[in-house]
Design a protein around this motif. Sequence first.
Motif, PDB file in Angstrom:
ATOM      1  N   ASP A 157      13.212   6.009  -5.838  1.00  0.00           N
ATOM      2  CA  ASP A 157      14.666   6.126  -5.849  1.00  0.00           C
ATOM      3  C   ASP A 157      15.271   5.186  -4.808  1.00  0.00           C
ATOM      4  OD1 ASP A 157      14.429   8.158  -7.740  1.00  0.00           O
ATOM      5  OD2 ASP A 157      14.305   9.713  -6.201  1.00  0.00           O
ATOM      6  N   ALA A 158      16.509   4.767  -5.094  1.00  0.00           N
ATOM      7  CA  ALA A 158      17.286   3.968  -4.147  1.00  0.00           C
ATOM      8  C   ALA A 158      18.705   4.533  -4.129  1.00  0.00           C
ATOM      9  CB  ALA A 158      17.297   2.496  -4.548  1.00  0.00           C
ATOM     10  N   VAL A 159      19.266   4.724  -2.932  1.00  0.00           N
ATOM     11  CA  VAL A 159      20.583   5.350  -2.784  1.00  0.00           C
ATOM     12  C   VAL A 159      21.666   4.420  -3.308  1.00  0.00           C
ATOM     13  CG1 VAL A 159      22.238   6.308  -1.134  1.00  0.00           C
ATOM     14  CG2 VAL A 159      19.775   6.658  -0.795  1.00  0.00           C
ATOM     15  N   LEU A 160      22.581   4.976  -4.107  1.00  0.00           N
ATOM     16  CA  LEU A 160      23.716   4.234  -4.654  1.00  0.00           C
ATOM     17  C   LEU A 160      24.960   5.095  -4.528  1.00  0.00           C
ATOM     18  CD1 LEU A 160      24.937   1.837  -6.272  1.00  0.00           C
ATOM     19  CD2 LEU A 160      24.387   3.120  -8.346  1.00  0.00           C
ATOM     20  N   GLU A 161      26.037   4.514  -4.033  1.00  0.00           N
ATOM     21  CA  GLU A 161      27.326   5.201  -3.919  1.00  0.00           C
ATOM     22  C   GLU A 161      28.204   4.775  -5.097  1.00  0.00           C
ATOM     23  OE1 GLU A 161      31.137   5.620  -0.866  1.00  0.00           O
ATOM     24  OE2 GLU A 161      29.291   4.602  -0.230  1.00  0.00           O
ATOM     25  N   VAL A 162      28.508   5.715  -5.975  1.00  0.00           N
ATOM     26  CA  VAL A 162      29.350   5.446  -7.134  1.00  0.00           C
ATOM     27  C   VAL A 162      30.799   5.672  -6.730  1.00  0.00           C
ATOM     28  CG1 VAL A 162      29.836   6.027  -9.536  1.00  0.00           C
ATOM     29  CG2 VAL A 162      27.483   6.146  -8.681  1.00  0.00           C
TER      30      VAL A 162
ATOM     31  N   ALA B 131       0.811  -1.207   0.000  1.00  0.00           N
ATOM     32  CA  ALA B 131       0.000   0.000   0.000  1.00  0.00           C
ATOM     33  C   ALA B 131       0.846   1.259   0.000  1.00  0.00           C
ATOM     34  CB  ALA B 131      -0.941  -0.001   1.203  1.00  0.00           C
ATOM     35  N   GLY B 132       2.108   1.180   0.363  1.00  0.00           N
ATOM     36  CA  GLY B 132       2.976   2.344   0.411  1.00  0.00           C
ATOM     37  C   GLY B 132       3.431   2.825  -0.946  1.00  0.00           C
ATOM     38  N   GLY B 133       3.132   2.135  -2.055  1.00  0.00           N
ATOM     39  CA  GLY B 133       3.512   2.569  -3.382  1.00  0.00           C
ATOM     40  C   GLY B 133       4.680   1.771  -3.915  1.00  0.00           C
ATOM     41  N   PRO B 134       5.177   2.132  -5.083  1.00  0.00           N
ATOM     42  CA  PRO B 134       6.280   1.391  -5.695  1.00  0.00           C
ATOM     43  C   PRO B 134       7.577   1.547  -4.916  1.00  0.00           C
ATOM     44  CG  PRO B 134       5.794   3.384  -6.943  1.00  0.00           C
ATOM     45  CD  PRO B 134       4.721   3.258  -5.913  1.00  0.00           C
ATOM     46  N   SER B 135       8.394   0.512  -4.959  1.00  0.00           N
ATOM     47  CA  SER B 135       9.671   0.520  -4.245  1.00  0.00           C
ATOM     48  C   SER B 135      10.759  -0.029  -5.160  1.00  0.00           C
ATOM     49  CB  SER B 135       9.588  -0.324  -2.966  1.00  0.00           C
ATOM     50  OG  SER B 135       9.287  -1.669  -3.292  1.00  0.00           O
ATOM     51  N   VAL B 136      12.026   0.289  -4.814  1.00  0.00           N
ATOM     52  CA  VAL B 136      13.197  -0.110  -5.590  1.00  0.00           C
ATOM     53  C   VAL B 136      14.219  -0.706  -4.640  1.00  0.00           C
ATOM     54  CG1 VAL B 136      15.050   0.658  -7.123  1.00  0.00           C
ATOM     55  CG2 VAL B 136      12.779   1.675  -7.305  1.00  0.00           C
ATOM     56  N   THR B 137      14.815  -1.820  -5.031  1.00  0.00           N
ATOM     57  CA  THR B 137      15.886  -2.449  -4.260  1.00  0.00           C
ATOM     58  C   THR B 137      17.098  -2.652  -5.160  1.00  0.00           C
ATOM     59  OG1 THR B 137      15.022  -4.646  -4.776  1.00  0.00           O
ATOM     60  CG2 THR B 137      14.253  -3.612  -2.725  1.00  0.00           C
ATOM     61  N   LEU B 138      18.306  -2.615  -4.560  1.00  0.00           N
ATOM     62  CA  LEU B 138      19.558  -2.785  -5.286  1.00  0.00           C
ATOM     63  C   LEU B 138      20.304  -3.991  -4.732  1.00  0.00           C
ATOM     64  CD1 LEU B 138      20.788   0.940  -5.369  1.00  0.00           C
ATOM     65  CD2 LEU B 138      19.353  -0.261  -7.041  1.00  0.00           C
ATOM     66  N   SER B 139      21.023  -4.656  -5.639  1.00  0.00           N
ATOM     67  CA  SER B 139      21.826  -5.802  -5.204  1.00  0.00           C
ATOM     68  C   SER B 139      23.059  -5.362  -4.436  1.00  0.00           C
ATOM     69  CB  SER B 139      22.245  -6.639  -6.422  1.00  0.00           C
ATOM     70  OG  SER B 139      23.025  -5.850  -7.323  1.00  0.00           O
ATOM     71  N   ALA B 140      23.508  -4.126  -4.608  1.00  0.00           N
ATOM     72  CA  ALA B 140      24.666  -3.593  -3.877  1.00  0.00           C
ATOM     73  C   ALA B 140      24.457  -2.100  -3.712  1.00  0.00           C
ATOM     74  CB  ALA B 140      25.964  -3.871  -4.619  1.00  0.00           C
ATOM     75  N   SER B 141      24.856  -1.559  -2.580  1.00  0.00           N
ATOM     76  CA  SER B 141      24.706  -0.130  -2.312  1.00  0.00           C
ATOM     77  C   SER B 141      25.887   0.677  -2.807  1.00  0.00           C
ATOM     78  CB  SER B 141      24.520   0.107  -0.804  1.00  0.00           C
ATOM     79  OG  SER B 141      25.661  -0.383  -0.089  1.00  0.00           O
ATOM     80  N   GLN B 142      26.968  -0.011  -3.226  1.00  0.00           N
ATOM     81  CA  GLN B 142      28.158   0.676  -3.724  1.00  0.00           C
ATOM     82  C   GLN B 142      28.709  -0.100  -4.913  1.00  0.00           C
ATOM     83  OE1 GLN B 142      31.289   1.178  -0.857  1.00  0.00           O
ATOM     84  NE2 GLN B 142      32.698   2.159  -2.307  1.00  0.00           N
ATOM     85  N   ALA B 143      29.102   0.632  -5.951  1.00  0.00           N
ATOM     86  CA  ALA B 143      29.649  -0.001  -7.154  1.00  0.00           C
ATOM     87  C   ALA B 143      30.494   1.035  -7.887  1.00  0.00           C
ATOM     88  CB  ALA B 143      28.550  -0.540  -8.058  1.00  0.00           C
ATOM     89  N   GLY B 144      31.435   0.541  -8.674  1.00  0.00           N
ATOM     90  CA  GLY B 144      32.317   1.417  -9.428  1.00  0.00           C
ATOM     91  C   GLY B 144      31.928   1.464 -10.900  1.00  0.00           C
ATOM     92  N   THR B 145      32.468   2.471 -11.576  1.00  0.00           N
ATOM     93  CA  THR B 145      32.168   2.630 -13.000  1.00  0.00           C
ATOM     94  C   THR B 145      32.697   1.444 -13.788  1.00  0.00           C
ATOM     95  OG1 THR B 145      32.343   5.030 -12.736  1.00  0.00           O
ATOM     96  CG2 THR B 145      32.449   4.150 -14.977  1.00  0.00           C
ATOM     97  N   GLY B 146      31.904   0.941 -14.695  1.00  0.00           N
ATOM     98  CA  GLY B 146      32.253  -0.237 -15.477  1.00  0.00           C
ATOM     99  C   GLY B 146      31.607  -1.500 -14.963  1.00  0.00           C
ATOM    100  N   GLY B 147      31.146  -1.509 -13.724  1.00  0.00           N
ATOM    101  CA  GLY B 147      30.461  -2.672 -13.183  1.00  0.00           C
ATOM    102  C   GLY B 147      28.975  -2.591 -13.451  1.00  0.00           C
ATOM    103  N   SER B 148      28.226  -3.424 -12.764  1.00  0.00           N
ATOM    104  CA  SER B 148      26.783  -3.449 -12.931  1.00  0.00           C
ATOM    105  C   SER B 148      26.136  -3.896 -11.638  1.00  0.00           C
ATOM    106  CB  SER B 148      26.364  -4.375 -14.084  1.00  0.00           C
ATOM    107  OG  SER B 148      26.747  -5.716 -13.801  1.00  0.00           O
ATOM    108  N   ILE B 149      24.897  -3.508 -11.486  1.00  0.00           N
ATOM    109  CA  ILE B 149      24.107  -3.907 -10.325  1.00  0.00           C
ATOM    110  C   ILE B 149      22.756  -4.400 -10.826  1.00  0.00           C
ATOM    111  CG2 ILE B 149      25.218  -2.309  -8.711  1.00  0.00           C
ATOM    112  CD1 ILE B 149      22.892  -0.391  -9.150  1.00  0.00           C
ATOM    113  N   THR B 150      22.079  -5.154  -9.974  1.00  0.00           N
ATOM    114  CA  THR B 150      20.748  -5.655 -10.303  1.00  0.00           C
ATOM    115  C   THR B 150      19.720  -4.816  -9.563  1.00  0.00           C
ATOM    116  OG1 THR B 150      21.579  -7.900 -10.624  1.00  0.00           O
ATOM    117  CG2 THR B 150      19.209  -7.631 -10.283  1.00  0.00           C
ATOM    118  N   VAL B 151      18.805  -4.238 -10.328  1.00  0.00           N
ATOM    119  CA  VAL B 151      17.769  -3.378  -9.763  1.00  0.00           C
ATOM    120  C   VAL B 151      16.461  -4.158  -9.782  1.00  0.00           C
ATOM    121  CG1 VAL B 151      16.590  -1.159  -9.930  1.00  0.00           C
ATOM    122  CG2 VAL B 151      18.972  -1.364 -10.657  1.00  0.00           C
TER     123      VAL B 151
END
Length: 367
Positions: A126-131, A28-48
């Motif tokens: 939105d989901a927080v991500l540290e690049v 009931a709270g609306g759409p949500s987003v989850t990340l496989s990792a909270s930190q990742a570097g350029t060139g990598g990938s994460i699962t949303v």
Amino acid sequence: MSGRLRIPALVAVLALLLPPLASTAAAAGGPSVTLSASQAGTGGSITVGGSGWRPHTLLMLLICGQAVPSRGVIGGTNSCANGDGRAVTTDAQGHFSRKLPVAEPPVPCPCVVHVATVTGAQAAADAVLEVAGHPVRPLPAPSGGGRLSVLTDTRLDGSSGLLTWFGAPPSRTLVLTVGNPGSQSVKDPVFKVGTSHGVFAPEWDDQQWRGTIAPGKKAEVRLPVELGAGAHGDYTVSLEYGGKVLAEQPWGVGRPWGVTLFWILLALVVPTAVFRVGMAVVDRVRPPRAGGLRHRGPRLPALALRLPRSGATDGESTATSTTSTLPWFTPDSVPGAAGRLSAPHDDTTAGPADPTSRTTPTRKGLT
């Protein structure tokens, strides 16, 4: 004894009911987003991943800078790595899972993975991500309480004219009523008006509205909207203020049939003109036919007027003139000449002195 047995049974029933109640509240709270990792570097990938979205809805996944979930993305999609975004469609239960390459946004962090709907009702999360390795700067301080909200439905005023039918840029006026629910006045607000075609991202244009909206007051805002020359199809006009999309309005633009008509006429006129010019050139350079006549048709020769010779009879003069005037007849076949030549006449009539005439009598010398 029976009371002691009822208490553990009641606790077990509550334990079974709590998880379903918790999941229902999350949905009931609306759409949500989850990340496989909270930190990742350029060139990598994460699962949303996500849940709570509308079924079978097209979503856009972007990594954006200068954003936090509580304040959204400052600057809109201009603060996102649009070239490395990904699209995904939710399933029948409103869930999705998609790999997203990690790219540096054009502005410093704090960064988030921004998920928003492309079509239909507006929804975002939105989901927080540290690049790793990307610079981080504090967010600008919020403005002093001046906020605007849309109070009425938006509309597009105006119509297409004759020039638009021939490919001129279509133009309309976006009209809406906004209110100021904040505690401070908003003076000369700057809106962002965007136009998008189909599933493409909108192109934003900054437009300043002149006026002041006091706290608790409302005002009608009119902003011009213009598309490119020859534009046609389904467009969407969006209005953004303070990094938040306030309204969206569809706009169906008709095809400029005048341009199509122009090209059809051009395809007919140009070949005809080239054909006529070519025929004129051929007529100039073609050699004349035998007898000096061209293909345009025979021309009658100029009539030649000749005086009859002295001493000639009227019939002979007429025959000579007719023969010289009509060269394609022989003297024997001149119409009416035979009758005129054979007409009786007096040979004894004195005529002009002509030594060659047979009718002239011979003069003898004096005896």
